[in-house]
Design a protein around this motif. Structure first.
Motif, mmCIF file in Angstrom:
data_model
loop_
_atom_site.group_PDB
_atom_site.id
_atom_site.type_symbol
_atom_site.label_atom_id
_atom_site.label_comp_id
_atom_site.label_asym_id
_atom_site.label_seq_id
_atom_site.Cartn_x
_atom_site.Cartn_y
_atom_site.Cartn_z
ATOM 1 N N MET A 1 0.779 -1.067 -0.476
ATOM 2 C CA MET A 1 0.478 -0.340 -0.009
ATOM 3 C C MET A 1 1.001 1.215 -0.024
ATOM 4 O O MET A 1 2.076 1.683 0.600
ATOM 5 N N LYS A 2 0.807 1.834 -0.956
ATOM 6 C CA LYS A 2 1.619 3.561 -0.973
ATOM 7 C C LYS A 2 1.003 3.990 -0.452
ATOM 8 O O LYS A 2 -0.834 4.767 -0.837
ATOM 9 N N VAL A 3 1.013 5.553 0.276
ATOM 10 C CA VAL A 3 0.238 6.150 1.459
ATOM 11 C C VAL A 3 1.949 7.749 0.443
ATOM 12 O O VAL A 3 2.834 7.913 1.081
ATOM 13 N N LEU A 4 0.567 8.643 0.243
ATOM 14 C CA LEU A 4 0.625 9.595 -0.479
ATOM 15 C C LEU A 4 0.366 10.897 0.697
ATOM 16 O O LEU A 4 -0.184 10.999 1.355
ATOM 17 N N SER B 1 7.420 14.485 4.105
ATOM 18 C CA SER B 1 7.867 13.183 2.971
ATOM 19 C C SER B 1 6.733 13.175 2.007
ATOM 20 O O SER B 1 6.053 13.942 2.756
ATOM 21 N N GLU C 1 5.654 10.582 1.000
ATOM 22 C CA GLU C 1 5.444 9.140 0.705
ATOM 23 C C GLU C 1 6.061 8.202 1.540
ATOM 24 O O GLU C 1 7.019 8.184 1.745
ATOM 25 N N CYS C 2 5.201 6.898 1.517
ATOM 26 C CA CYS C 2 5.386 5.604 2.649
ATOM 27 C C CYS C 2 5.295 4.238 1.833
ATOM 28 O O CYS C 2 4.267 4.567 1.121
ATOM 29 N N GLU C 3 5.221 3.332 2.360
ATOM 30 C CA GLU C 3 4.813 2.247 1.936
ATOM 31 C C GLU C 3 4.751 0.834 2.854
ATOM 32 O O GLU C 3 5.464 1.025 3.978
ATOM 33 N N THR D 1 3.961 -2.801 3.723
ATOM 34 C CA THR D 1 3.800 -4.484 2.880
ATOM 35 C C THR D 1 3.639 -5.009 3.562
ATOM 36 O O THR D 1 4.079 -5.598 5.120
ATOM 37 N N ASN E 1 -7.136 4.952 -3.426
ATOM 38 C CA ASN E 1 -7.411 5.387 -5.325
ATOM 39 C C ASN E 1 -7.801 6.613 -5.429
ATOM 40 O O ASN E 1 -8.687 6.528 -6.665
ATOM 41 N N ASP F 1 -2.926 -2.926 -2.884
ATOM 42 C CA ASP F 1 -2.673 -2.192 -3.826
ATOM 43 C C ASP F 1 -3.625 -1.554 -4.035
ATOM 44 O O ASP F 1 -3.249 -0.820 -4.801
ATOM 45 N N GLU G 1 -3.989 3.146 -3.250
ATOM 46 C CA GLU G 1 -3.430 3.944 -2.975
ATOM 47 C C GLU G 1 -3.951 5.326 -2.220
ATOM 48 O O GLU G 1 -4.933 5.073 -2.170
#
Length: 82
Positions: A1-4, A15, A17-19, A21, A57, A70, A72
């Protein structure tokens, strides 16, 4: 999962973004916010802003929503125009 993180949120956190998993993957937005807030006082303050917007998303959401590996997730301040 991507975090913006966008605009002033990005600036305050230092920052963009971070991820997340594997076992660290939050199942919902409330859990994600909690995991991010646990990182530091700055994260906690930024995520506690009452006018902070969140999109999953690229769709703005309100309240708690389920998240998948998956997805965002984006956090950003309210947008104004003129």
């Amino acid at each position: 999962m991507k975090v913006l993180f966008f605009a002033s949120v990005r600036e305050r956190l230092g920052s963009g973004e971070c991820e997340f998993t594997g076992a660290a993957l939050p199942p919902d937005l409330d859990t994600l916010r909690g995991a991010l807030a646990a990182r530091s006082d700055v994260y906690r303050e930024v995520l506690a802003q009452p006018n902070l917007l969140c999109a999953v998303n690229q769709i703005v959401v309100h309240g708690n929503v389920a998240l998948g590996p998956d997805d965002e997730v984006a956090f950003f301040p309210p947008v104004t125009g003129g």
